[in-house]
Design a protein around this motif. Structure first.
Motif, PDB file in Angstrom:
ATOM      1  N   GLY A   1     -20.273   1.971   0.818  1.00 57.17           N
ATOM      2  CA  GLY A   1     -19.292   0.941   1.393  1.00 57.17           C
ATOM      3  C   GLY A   1     -19.121   1.166   2.599  1.00 57.17           C
ATOM      4  N   PHE A   2     -19.337   0.503   3.139  1.00 50.29           N
ATOM      5  CA  PHE A   2     -18.586   1.224   4.964  1.00 50.29           C
ATOM      6  C   PHE A   2     -17.474   0.464   5.610  1.00 50.29           C
ATOM      7  CE2 PHE A   2     -22.938   2.342   4.549  1.00 50.29           C
ATOM      8  CZ  PHE A   2     -23.214   3.661   4.786  1.00 50.29           C
ATOM      9  N   PHE A   3     -16.267   1.401   6.481  1.00 47.68           N
ATOM     10  CA  PHE A   3     -15.305  -0.019   6.662  1.00 47.68           C
ATOM     11  C   PHE A   3     -15.143   0.451   8.329  1.00 47.68           C
ATOM     12  CE2 PHE A   3     -12.144  -1.920   7.582  1.00 47.68           C
ATOM     13  CZ  PHE A   3     -11.464  -3.071   6.730  1.00 47.68           C
ATOM     14  N   ASP A   4     -14.928  -0.154   9.144  1.00 46.87           N
ATOM     15  CA  ASP A   4     -15.101   0.364  10.825  1.00 46.87           C
ATOM     16  C   ASP A   4     -13.559  -0.076  11.110  1.00 46.87           C
ATOM     17  OD1 ASP A   4     -15.719   0.636  13.800  1.00 46.87           O
ATOM     18  OD2 ASP A   4     -17.242  -0.334  13.573  1.00 46.87           O
ATOM     19  N   LEU A   5     -13.001   0.890  11.053  1.00 50.91           N
ATOM     20  CA  LEU A   5     -11.701  -0.056  11.630  1.00 50.91           C
ATOM     21  C   LEU A   5     -11.233  -0.305  13.467  1.00 50.91           C
ATOM     22  CD1 LEU A   5      -9.604   3.848   9.869  1.00 50.91           C
ATOM     23  CD2 LEU A   5      -9.493   1.367   9.355  1.00 50.91           C
ATOM     24  N   LYS A   6     -12.184   0.503  13.961  1.00 44.60           N
ATOM     25  CA  LYS A   6     -12.272  -0.239  15.215  1.00 44.60           C
ATOM     26  C   LYS A   6     -12.225  -2.326  14.652  1.00 44.60           C
ATOM     27  CE  LYS A   6     -13.031   3.203  18.590  1.00 44.60           C
ATOM     28  NZ  LYS A   6     -14.040   4.067  19.994  1.00 44.60           N
ATOM     29  N   ALA A   7     -13.482  -2.030  14.044  1.00 39.75           N
ATOM     30  CA  ALA A   7     -13.303  -3.744  14.398  1.00 39.75           C
ATOM     31  C   ALA A   7     -12.383  -4.568  13.685  1.00 39.75           C
ATOM     32  CB  ALA A   7     -14.859  -3.935  13.636  1.00 39.75           C
ATOM     33  N   SER A   8     -11.117  -3.980  12.388  1.00 40.42           N
ATOM     34  CA  SER A   8     -10.619  -4.405  12.154  1.00 40.42           C
ATOM     35  C   SER A   8      -9.340  -4.391  12.762  1.00 40.42           C
ATOM     36  CB  SER A   8     -10.346  -3.378  10.359  1.00 40.42           C
ATOM     37  OG  SER A   8      -9.934  -2.289  10.411  1.00 40.42           O
ATOM     38  N   GLY A   9      -9.225  -4.286  14.073  1.00 39.08           N
ATOM     39  CA  GLY A   9      -7.647  -4.161  15.197  1.00 39.08           C
ATOM     40  C   GLY A   9      -7.511  -3.200  15.413  1.00 39.08           C
ATOM     41  N   TYR A  10      -7.440  -2.099  14.517  1.00 40.94           N
ATOM     42  CA  TYR A  10      -6.474  -1.251  14.691  1.00 40.94           C
ATOM     43  C   TYR A  10      -5.722  -0.316  15.898  1.00 40.94           C
ATOM     44  CZ  TYR A  10      -4.624  -1.731   9.353  1.00 40.94           C
ATOM     45  OH  TYR A  10      -4.101  -3.095   8.753  1.00 40.94           O
ATOM     46  N   ASP A  11      -4.927   0.465  16.051  1.00 41.15           N
ATOM     47  CA  ASP A  11      -5.196   1.394  17.541  1.00 41.15           C
ATOM     48  C   ASP A  11      -4.683   2.479  16.994  1.00 41.15           C
ATOM     49  OD1 ASP A  11      -4.839  -0.804  19.106  1.00 41.15           O
ATOM     50  OD2 ASP A  11      -3.620  -1.148  18.960  1.00 41.15           O
ATOM     51  N   ASP A  12      -3.715   3.198  16.070  1.00 44.21           N
ATOM     52  CA  ASP A  12      -3.542   4.375  15.691  1.00 44.21           C
ATOM     53  C   ASP A  12      -3.705   4.470  14.228  1.00 44.21           C
ATOM     54  OD1 ASP A  12      -3.526   6.753  15.684  1.00 44.21           O
ATOM     55  OD2 ASP A  12      -1.038   6.653  16.633  1.00 44.21           O
ATOM     56  N   PRO A  13      -4.577   4.191  13.549  1.00 41.67           N
ATOM     57  CA  PRO A  13      -3.788   3.875  12.160  1.00 41.67           C
ATOM     58  C   PRO A  13      -3.916   4.817  11.212  1.00 41.67           C
ATOM     59  CG  PRO A  13      -5.914   3.469  12.987  1.00 41.67           C
ATOM     60  CD  PRO A  13      -6.043   3.389  14.090  1.00 41.67           C
ATOM     61  N   ILE A  14      -3.002   5.158  10.412  1.00 38.75           N
ATOM     62  CA  ILE A  14      -3.087   5.893   9.136  1.00 38.75           C
ATOM     63  C   ILE A  14      -3.964   5.301   8.200  1.00 38.75           C
ATOM     64  CG2 ILE A  14      -1.401   7.442   7.634  1.00 38.75           C
ATOM     65  CD1 ILE A  14      -1.699   8.064  10.050  1.00 38.75           C
ATOM     66  N   LEU A  15      -4.594   5.849   7.332  1.00 41.85           N
ATOM     67  CA  LEU A  15      -5.685   5.678   6.285  1.00 41.85           C
ATOM     68  C   LEU A  15      -3.962   5.660   5.158  1.00 41.85           C
ATOM     69  CD1 LEU A  15      -8.445   6.162   6.206  1.00 41.85           C
ATOM     70  CD2 LEU A  15      -7.979   4.463   6.928  1.00 41.85           C
ATOM     71  N   VAL A  16      -4.299   4.973   4.018  1.00 41.50           N
ATOM     72  CA  VAL A  16      -3.598   5.307   2.465  1.00 41.50           C
ATOM     73  C   VAL A  16      -3.952   4.993   1.279  1.00 41.50           C
ATOM     74  CG1 VAL A  16      -1.255   4.185   1.302  1.00 41.50           C
ATOM     75  CG2 VAL A  16      -1.634   4.638   4.192  1.00 41.50           C
TER      76      VAL A  16
END
Length: 1044
Positions: free
Chosen positions: A481-496
């Motif tokens: 599966g794919f997830f586009d962090l940019k499209a979800s609106g994050y600027d400087d995200p940390i993944l948990v």
């Protein structure tokens, strides 16, 4: 006061044990006997020359040196009964009894035990005649055989024969002139991945350790001869979590439960050697202590105080002190051996470079070393174990090999590829034991009907809609599966991320055949866990494995997952499914979830230094029971004969106990995420797998504690029931259960009310306490005040009196029990084992025998129980004999009497005085003919069922005085001896249950000589069940040898 500890042994394992114990503030000094160069005058550790083979000398050494605890590393000493002898002399000792240690010391005992209890192992057979053994070998379809010697002079080595001819030659060699063994065991050679799974156990609770894999062959690539072990690593990445849960429940817990049922509680460390075969997991062997070198990679990962874990295990309180392990670390141990090992080898070679290895941050455990003129020299085959702990397997192996390169002695032999299987399999898909693993397109079509890409608002009528979040992409039948962090609106995200299983709760769902809440629970547990970092859930996946696919069950689970993902606002990206034949029974399955979330870099929580004194604690209501508390609930059900289908306690309407236990976790993310990101919350803890105290302590810095007021929140009725029926202390309640608090927030005092009101718009919540200096918590890090009063207020009226009684008379004041015996063949061991369990309402305070010198008296003494011999032959009359017994009973303030193989007839005055206080077990469900034999009668009468009955002892026996019965099926090929043995096993199960029922007050004898069941709670209304059971059986009249 700190203890002095004695560790017996001289290898790398014993050095590791002493090293870990010396880290405890409770340990003043550790003696190692005989020890090695690494344990000689090393800080708190030193060697002792005490002769460990002489148990009397060891006992005297312990008394002379005020030894508070003994750990036995050498299995030969465990088998020889050193633990029994030390305990009998009043010395506290950690390890199994000699009888329990037969699992490791006696191959035939262990194999027969596994067969009796349906625990999978290699096919086998034992022989005393070499010709019969060879005929068996020729007749089998084993692709290869293992031939083991068994006897007083038997060699430790085994022969692995790849042909029938080679196996027969091995048999002849072993049994020639009876030089090497009186018996030979021939078994099938298993093929697959070998694994070591260990656990701490107090005889009831099992606390599993991370799995380890040892390398037995001498040379790289698994070449060369077998050895005691050339290295190990832990944990083992190629073994999935679902399989480890299966091993814990179906093997480790099963073994411990079965030993206890047979009257031999196993207390200590149990190591199982397992083979992951194409047909499932099978047991190779047992060890009754840490293996070597497994010990050297497991103990470095233990986060708890090792001494405290041992004490909790000995005291039967392991369920309230479950050990924790480093989660993101891997340990690798490389063994350096003498040249010539495992054959003849030289000694006295100087070892250099030890300081350099230590400077690299490595732990060097000594084995075959000694000191000579101030120098470390070799004295054994395996010389050193170099252990490295790093964040992953590859780095740990690299560091351990650096340490090996720094150390030098002539001809040093070692491997450079420890962990190669794990490293190799980290790069490919798992599934080592799967005989069949298929996820067919047809199954996908059935389970995921034309998945749509709607957002949250999908239909549930007839099909499940695909849950999609902005930025996510997945296709049916795909592998990613794919997830586009940019499209979800994050600027400087940390993944948990977080992966979770449901443990015992999943088993309850399978027993209750209630699967609709499991999917919701799995998502909630994962999502709430990442919420501790302030993370928003982005996407969720899950893994499902079963023996045979049940589409209805699987679809029900998926519906729950889909609904929970909607509620959490996260994408449901996919799943992995596997049919694993041979591993799961019908109706069994495993389930694991995985969530990934994100948080902006500056909004992360769990900064432990932020909490200060006077900060307040906000508690959120929980919806159910989770985590380790299920082990205690399981014991309550076992001891009370309740079922998951029994009515739920208190005012829970028509719900069953199973319904209450399967309530899913609340999903806190939707309501709490805005509050956590407001900047008003210092820390957040989801109280899931641990108890209330441990859950809160995880988010507080070490320099502060907390004080909680249990009257400030509503405790659900189920916890009142657990407190009462589990016979628990306040400390055990808050250490094991969350007591109605599902999550806790740390908030600055002046913002407390503001945050509370925000939360209360969505969730039930309270101000439950405050952060305080440790001096204000009474020396404890977390203090919970007014717990008993809060349990009383939360109780329905018909439970109120019991809780008040518990407050005035603490539940820990157990009923004092005396056991009367006449010799061997009794239920004494089962009664002693039961009385040590945390939930037991009884305490065996005295054992009386009318015969001296019997083994059961020694067993009682080893268990620390006072004994008395009152010989009936020394008294002129039965009443005089009984009066003497009565005086001794009063001396020990005895309240209940258990007759366990007591062969004397008690007088009428004695029976009248102790009416309703004497219990006896009889080997039948039916009234036997006078002077008859119950087992013979059962066989000759054609009965299909016999069994045993535990009853009150009256002047005139009555079937109305029955307390508990255990049926035993009569088999067509039964002999009298075989049937008698199974009935004895049933008595060992039945007597503790009956004693618990009487000691807890659930059962009592009425003035009319009838058994009455307590009616104060629906959850205890077993009377109807008992009547149903007893309607098909008639309570027996005691035999002549029974007390009447």
């Amino acid at each position: 006061m700190a203890d002095r500890v004695l560790v017996i042994g001289s290898g790398g394992r014993e050095h590791a044990l002493a090293w870990k114990l010396a880290q405890s503030p409770h340990v003043k000094h550790v003696f190692v006997a005989p020890g090695n160069a690494g344990t000689a005058d090393n800080g708190k550790i030193s060697n002792s020359a005490v002769l460990v083979s002489n148990h009397t000398i060891v006992t005297q050494f312990c008394k002379d040196h005020n030894i508070g605890l003994v750990l036995v590393g050498q299995e030969a000493l465990l088998a020889a009964g050193i633990v029994d002898d030390l305990r009998a002399a009043g010395v506290r000792c950690f390890g199994p009894s000699a009888k329990a240690a037969q699992l490791a010391s006696n191959t035939i005992f262990a194999k027969a035990f596994l067969d009796r209890h349906g625990i999978p192992t290699a096919r086998w057979k034992a022989f005393t005649n070499p010709q019969e053994a060879c005929r068996f070998i020729i007749s089998t379809d084993f692709p290869a055989c293992v031939v083991r010697a068994r006897g007083p002079a038997a060699r430790k080595e085994v022969t692995i024969a790849t042909s029938k001819e080679e196996a027969c030659r091995a048999v002849q060699e072993i049994m020639q002139d009876r030089m090497f063994g009186e018996m030979v065991v021939v078994e099938e050679l298993l093929q697959g991945e070998e694994l070591s799974c260990l656990c701490f156990t107090d005889g009831v609770t099992v606390a599993s350790m991370p799995p380890a894999q040892a390398h037995k062959r001498l040379l790289d690539g698994d070449q060369g001869p077998n050895t005691g072990g050339m290295g190990a690593y832990c944990p083992v990445p190629q073994v999935p979590e679902v399989l480890l849960e299966k091993i814990n429940d179906a093997i480790l817990q099963h073994v411990v439960d079965s030993m206890r049922q047979e009257g031999t509680a196993y207390v200590g460390v149990l190591q199982t050697g397992l083979m992951l075969t194409k047909d499932g997991v099978k047991i190779l062997n047992f060890k009754c202590q840490f293996g070597d070198p497994q010990c050297q990679v497991i103990l470095p990962l233990l986060k708890n105080d090792f001494y405290e874990v041992i004490q909790a295990t000995i005291d039967g309180k392991l369920c309230s002190f479950m050990p924790a392990w480093s989660e993101n670390s891997t340990a690798v141990c490389v063994v350096m051996a003498s040249p010539g090992y495992p054959g003849d080898y030289d000694k006295g070679m100087e070892v250099t470079g030890l300081l350099q290895a230590k400077e690299l941050g490595l732990q060097v455990f000594h084995a075959g070393t000694t000191l000579k003129d101030g120098r470390v020299v070799t004295s054994g085959g395996r010389v050193l174990s170099i252990t490295a702990v790093k964040e992953d397997l590859i780095k740990a192996l690299g560091e351990a090999n650096r340490g090996v390169a720094a150390i030098r002695f002539k001809g040093a032999t070692y491997r450079k590829d420890i962990g190669h299987r794990g490293i190799q399999l980290l790069k490919q898909s798992l599934g080592l034991i799967y005989k069949e693993r298929r996820v067919e397109a047809l199954i996908s079509d059935v389970l995921f009907h034309q998945l749509e890409t709607s957002v949250v608002s999908g239909t549930r009528s007839g099909k499940i809609s695909y849950i999609k979040k902005r930025g996510s992409h997945s296709e049916i039948g795909g592998f990613a599966g794919f997830f586009d962090l940019k499209a979800s609106g994050y600027d400087d995200p940390i993944l948990v991320s977080q992966a979770k299983g449901l443990g015992p709760k999943l088993q309850i769902a399978q027993v209750c055949k209630k699967h609709d809440t499991i999917g919701q629970d799995l998502v909630a547990m994962c999502v709430n866990a990442i919420l501790a970092q302030g993370a928003e859930p982005l996407f969720f996946l899950y893994y499902f494995a079963c023996g045979k696919l049940d589409v209805e069950v699987t679809e029900t689970i998926k519906e729950g997952i889909a609904e929970a993902c909607r509620n959490a606002g996260c994408a449901f990206l996919g799943r992995e499914m596997a049919e694993v034949t041979g591993t799961y029974s019908s109706g069994e399955y495993d389930l694991a979830g995985f969530v990934v979330g994100a948080v902006e870099r500056g909004q992360m929580l769990l900064q432990l230094q932020r909490a200060d004194e006077e900060d307040v604690l906000v508690g959120l209501a929980s919806s159910g029971i989770h985590g380790r508390g299920f082990s205690i609930i399981r014991k309550i059900l076992l001891m009370s004969s309740l079922h998951y289908s029994s009515p739920a306690p208190g005012s829970c309407g028509e719900k069953t106990l199973g319904d209450i236990l399967l309530n899913p976790s609340k999903m806190y993310s939707p309501s709490l995420l805005p509050i956590l990101r407001s900047g008003h919350v210092k820390a957040f803890a989801f109280i899931a797998e641990e108890g209330l105290v441990e859950g809160i302590s995880r988010i507080l810095p070490e320099h502060v504690g907390a004080v909680l007021d249990a009257l400030s929140w509503k405790i659900p009725e189920i916890f009142c029931w657990i407190y009462r029926e589990g016979n628990l202390s306040e400390e055990e309640m808050v250490q094991t259960f969350h007591c109605g608090i599902g999550a806790v927030l740390v908030v600055q005092k002046d913002l407390g009310q503001h945050v509370l009101k925000d939360i209360q718009r969505h969730e039930e919540a309270w101000l439950i306490g405050k952060v305080a200096a440790p001096c204000h918590t009474g020396g404890s890090h977390i203090k919970v005040e007014n717990l008993l009063e809060a349990l009383q207020l939360s109780s329905p009226q018909h439970l109120l009196n019991t809780v008040v009684e518990s407050q005035n008379q603490p539940r820990k004041n157990k009923v004092k029990v005396a056991v009367l015996i006449s010799g061997t063949g009794t239920n004494l061991a089962a009664l002693i084992s039961y009385a040590k369990e945390p939930g037991s309402c009884a305490q065996v305070v005295l054992v009386i025998s009318n015969k001296s010198g019997v083994e059961e008296l020694r067993n009682a003494a080893r268990a620390g129980i006072p004994t008395r011999v009152i010989d009936h032959k020394l008294y002129g009359s039965r009443s005089e004999f009984d009066s003497t017994i009565d005086r001794v009973l009063e001396e020990f303030a005895v309240e209940l009497i258990c007759l366990s193989g007591f062969m004397r007839v008690l007088s009428s005055p004695f029976l009248r005085k102790w009416k309703g206080k004497i219990l006896n077990a009889s080997p039948s469900l039916f009234p036997p003919i006078k002077d008859g034999n119950a087992h013979q009668q059962a066989l000759h009468s054609g009965f299909k069922v016999t069994g045993c009955t535990v009853h009150f002892v009256l002047e005139e026996s009555s079937p109305k005085a029955v307390i508990h019965q255990e049926p035993v099926s009569v088999k067509a090929d039964d002999t009298e001896e075989m049937l008698s043995e199974r009935v004895k096993e049933a008595e060992c199960r039945a007597f503790p249950i009956a004693l618990q029922l009487v000691a807890s007050g659930a059962v009592q004898l009425g003035a009319d000589g009838k058994t009455y069941w307590k009616q104060e709670s629906q959850s205890l209304c077993l009377q109807e069940e008992k009547r149903d059971c007893m309607s098909s059986f008639v309570a027996m009249e005691p035999q002549e040898t029974d007390v009447v």
